[in-house]
Enzyme design. Structure first.
Site, PDB file in Angstrom:
ATOM      1  CE  LYS A 207     -18.686  21.038 -39.750  1.00 31.40           C
ATOM      2  NZ  LYS A 207     -18.656  19.602 -39.248  1.00 31.40           N
ATOM      3  CG  ASP A 340     -24.002  14.999 -39.081  1.00 30.05           C
ATOM      4  OD1 ASP A 340     -22.768  14.942 -38.946  1.00 30.05           O
ATOM      5  OD2 ASP A 340     -24.657  16.064 -38.373  1.00 30.05           O
TER       6      ASP A 340
END
Length: 428
Positions: A207, A340
């Site tokens: 990420k 998220d």
């Protein structure tokens, strides 16, 4: 007492006999099955499951059911593959004030165990966890795989890479604390080292924070952070070592640079423009919009103690994101489902579907984003996200038809992971 001695060959035979006896067959009878690839609703189907995998799915009248299979009856339910969330933070909670600094790495891991269970019970049998401190997501993944705690299948990134002072650094403390985020790395050599370090400690993917963010102090969501040269270095090392790359990117330039660098997905995409859309379509990059969080975060800013500068950014970014992502949907970018979760409570993941539909996707397209598309993004096509021979028996069931009313997925009543039932409200 007579002693019994076993040779290695005898022990091996006994183990193999026990394993063969433990082979578990299940025949699941579904009143309706949604073929997520085509949108067809199939009536009266039998799924035969063996050792946690689907071996056949046929019409009930034609099914060949093994004599030793246990039966599961869901005659009034709609069955579909277990859902996939490609953007979670299971070891985090929706708390954004200074008290968040008091959460230790061991505490994060235990928070993750709680949230993994909530996520699984909500029907999400696979997640991609994109950012966690201290490799707590690696520990959580391994604990789930070992059967120590219940939870979804996990692909994990470990700490997100970010520039000094950027979105993925820790900007809440003054200089004298010398506080630096776990994933901070600068320059080509620095990011190469960090990619390799994350992989060393168990990361399944990388990420990277390509732009500023909303829930961070002192940065601009529209500003690029990593240079394109740094991102190309990240992607080159990650891909060579068999890992995909997810890029947090709000700003238009950062989205375009990340796509041109070869990342596999853009997370959020709030200020995506036509140039970014073109770059993503050219490179086959997925968009992972995270939309429902905007509704929840604004409504609960007091509860989460959201600092005023972050609330101001959220109020600016969220409306722009809705407009721009609707345009990206209409332009035909590839979309994978992500939430998220941790910006809002875990277990509410399926509320994302309705927002995706409001912004222009059909219910089927939204469901495909959380099944076949997300499976493709994760590199697990044929293993998750579909009900076909050879896939893991990850299955959910709801009342009604989610293609007609996608909010039915907010009320999952049956969950199976790997052939094991973890939730069955129909059996009550």
């Amino acid at each position: 007492m007579k002693k019994i001695f076993c040779t290695a060959a005898v022990i091996a035979f006994c183990i193999s006999t026990l394993l063969s006896q433990s082979s578990r067959r299940v025949a699941l009878h579904a009143g309706h099955v949604l073929d997520v690839k085509t949108g067809r609703m199939l009536a009266d189907q039998i799924l035969v499951i063996e050792d946690g995998k689907i071996v056949a799915m046929t019409a009930a009248a034609e099914a060949k059911i093994p004599a030793d299979a246990s039966r599961l009856e869901l005659p009034n339910a709609t069955v579909l593959p277990g859902l996939i969330d490609a953007h979670t933070h299971l070891t985090m909670e929706p708390s954004f004030g200074y008290e968040s600094l008091a959460i230790s790495i061991p505490r994060e891991a235990l928070i993750g165990a709680k949230n993994a269970r909530l996520t699984l019970l909500a029907g999400f049998t696979t997640v991609r966890n994109v950012g966690a401190g201290g490799f707590t997501d690696v520990a959580l993944r391994d604990s789930i795989n070992a059967g120590d705690v219940p939870g979804p299948r996990m692909l994990v990134s470990g700490p997100a890479l970010g520039i000094t002072g950027g979105h993925c650094d820790n900007n809440m403390l003054p200089f004298e604390f010398h506080s630096v985020g776990d994933g901070v790395a600068d320059g080509v050599a620095g990011v190469q080292h960090k990619v390799r370090e994350n992989i060393k400690y168990g990361a399944d993917l990388i990420k990277v924070c390509a732009t500023g963010g909303v829930l961070s102090l002192g940065d601009n969501p529209q500003a690029s952070q990593y240079t394109i040269e740094e991102m190309k270095a990240i992607v080159a090392d990650a891909h060579r070592l068999g890992r995909k790359v997810a890029a947090h990117a709000h700003g238009a330039e950062g989205i375009r640079w990340a796509a041109e660098a070869g990342v596999d997905s853009i997370e959020h995409g709030s200020y995506i423009d036509d140039a970014g859309i073109a770059a993503m379509k050219e490179h086959g990059t997925y968009l992972v919009p995270t939309l429902y969080l905007g509704d929840w975060m604004i409504d609960n800013a007091g509860l989460t103690r959201l600092p005023p500068p972050l609330l101001a950014k959220a109020k600016e970014v969220i409306p722009a994101a809705r407009k721009n992502i609707a345009h990206a949907f209409a332009s035909g970018v590839k979309v994978a489902f992500g939430t998220d979760s941790a910006v809002y409570p875990h277990g509410l993941n399926a509320h994302e579907f309705a927002v995706m539909v409001r912004l222009g996707l059909t219910p089927l397209q939204a469901i495909q984003a959380a099944t076949v598309n997300a499976a493709d993004l994760l590199g697990w096509s044929g293993k998750v996200g579909s009900l076909e021979p050879g896939a893991w028996a990850d299955i959910v069931a709801v009342d009604g038809d989610p293609v007609k009313d996608v909010t039915t997925l907010e009320r999952v009543k049956f969950v199976m992971k790997g052939g094991e039932v973890v939730k069955n409200d129909y059996g009550k």
